[in-house]
Write a protein that holds these residues in place. Structure first.
Motif, PDB file in Angstrom:
ATOM      1  N   ASN A  80      43.593  34.243  39.748  1.00 14.76           N
ATOM      2  CA  ASN A  80      42.236  33.719  39.590  1.00 14.76           C
ATOM      3  C   ASN A  80      42.252  32.654  38.490  1.00 14.76           C
ATOM      4  N   ASP A  82      41.166  31.821  35.386  1.00 11.78           N
ATOM      5  CA  ASP A  82      41.511  31.955  33.970  1.00 11.78           C
ATOM      6  C   ASP A  82      42.985  32.269  33.770  1.00 11.78           C
ATOM      7  N   ARG A 128      38.933  39.461  36.113  1.00 14.87           N
ATOM      8  CA  ARG A 128      39.024  38.203  35.375  1.00 14.87           C
ATOM      9  C   ARG A 128      39.746  38.415  34.051  1.00 14.87           C
ATOM     10  N   ALA A 143      29.990  36.928  37.947  1.00 14.49           N
ATOM     11  CA  ALA A 143      31.171  37.437  38.658  1.00 14.49           C
ATOM     12  C   ALA A 143      31.205  36.938  40.092  1.00 14.49           C
ATOM     13  N   TYR A 146      32.348  33.346  39.832  1.00 15.26           N
ATOM     14  CA  TYR A 146      33.726  33.209  39.372  1.00 15.26           C
ATOM     15  C   TYR A 146      34.725  33.545  40.477  1.00 15.26           C
ATOM     16  N   HIS A 147      34.484  34.623  41.203  1.00 16.51           N
ATOM     17  CA  HIS A 147      35.452  35.084  42.201  1.00 16.51           C
ATOM     18  C   HIS A 147      35.248  34.460  43.581  1.00 16.51           C
ATOM     19  N   GLU A 172      31.329  43.311  37.591  1.00 15.33           N
ATOM     20  CA  GLU A 172      32.343  42.487  38.248  1.00 15.33           C
ATOM     21  C   GLU A 172      32.565  42.955  39.681  1.00 15.33           C
TER      22      GLU A 172
END
Length: 319
Positions: A80, A82, A128, A143, A146-147, A172
């Motif tokens: 992912n 980060d 993450r 979340a 982000y995903h 998350e």
């Protein structure tokens, strides 16, 4: 092309195996360095791809021998943004790695074409942050955003579902489930727990599963528990409870060590493969909906072989 996205065969209740602890196997048994415990970096090198194929073929052979289904989990737990940035990957390089991971598993499935039991490809999504500590927690929408890129990418491949492994806080997990729903991808949520059977946040497993289901209208296909020894969670799984019925899968550690102890360990604790198989069989007898079985940190082919040997007789499928 995805084979089972519209109808996951593991929902029919027969035994499906998964692999064991890919990172610990590669590091401790194969002597392969994995920066930040990231197996997906091996996809950048022909030798690394060969190592991954050897790893997964061992589990293909176990499933074939026992006549069980198999879930091939992509080596993308760390893939992912980060973690990729920390490892020096560009966004384009990360996207390529995620696609390559699924293509590698598709190649393995093609090798076994015509086999009796299905092989399901899962795109693995990891946390993450740290897998054991709920640090820098996101809210549900953060979340989800982000995903979403990784989940949407898996939706463009032959992956049959998305599996979120080692979730240590509920927001998350909710975000990933919502991202999967947006992408029309089946999703499995796997929580990790501490030695008291609670999430690292202190939330009960029951509350976590019920919160995800409430926030997503029950979207996850099922739930799993991973990266904890059965002794750590067996006591909280009450047969017949509605939330427990939602748990279909186990990817346990063979080690009884806590997460903190595992983090500090300099040697691998592989536990006892035969004992782990017996513990899975006991759980299956108490909780007959559990039919997806594999391992996590410290487990390898020996453990999954013992799980298959102990649990296959508890299923009604013809051998």
């Amino acid at each position: 092309m995805a084979h089972y996205r519209s109808a996951l065969p593991q929902l029919e209740g027969e035994l499906f195996l998964t692999d064991g602890g890919i990172e610990t196997t590669l590091v401790f048994h194969e002597g392969i360095a994995l920066p930040d415990f990231a197996a997906f970096v091996l996809l950048n090198y022909p030798d690394g791809q060969d190592a991954l194929r050897r790893y997964f073929r061992a589990y293909c052979a176990i499933a074939s021998h026992h006549g069980t289904g198999l879930i091939l989990e992509s080596p993308t737990w760390r893939a992912n943004p980060d973690w990729a940035r920390q490892l020096g990957f560009t966004p384009q390089g990360l996207a390529t790695a995620n696609r390559q991971a699924i293509a590698l598993l598709q190649g393995l499935r093609d090798e076994r074409a015509g086999g009796r039991a299905p092989m399901v490809i899962s795109g693995c999504v990891g946390p993450r942050g740290d897998g054991y500590v709920a640090d820098e927690a996101m809210d549900e929408e953060q979340a989800r955003h982000y995903h979403s890129e990784q989940v949407e990418l898996f939706a463009e491949t032959s992956a049959d579902l998305v599996s979120a492994l080692t979730m240590n806080y509920v927001e998350e997990a909710v975000g990933i489930a919502l991202a999967a729903r947006d992408a029309r991808m089946p999703v499995v949520i796997s929580f990790t727990v501490e030695t008291d059977g609670r999430l690292p946040t202190g939330q009960s497993l029951q509350a976590a599963i019920e919160q995800v289901d409430a926030a997503t209208s029950g979207y996850p296909a099922y739930y799993m528990i991973n990266c904890a020894h059965p002794d750590h969670f067996e006591s909280v799984l009450t047969p017949g409870s509605g939330w427990v019925q939602r748990i279909r899968g186990l990817r346990a550690n063979a080690s009884r060590r806590s997460h903190a102890e595992l983090n500090e360990a300099t040697t691998l604790d592989s536990g006892d493969p035969e004992e782990l198989g017996a513990l899975y069989a006991r759980l299956r007898q108490r909780l007959p909906q559990i039919n997806v079985m594999g391992g996590c940190c410290g487990t390898d082919q020996r453990h999954v072989e013992e799980i298959a040997r102990a649990c296959k007789p508890l299923f009604h499928a013809a051998s």
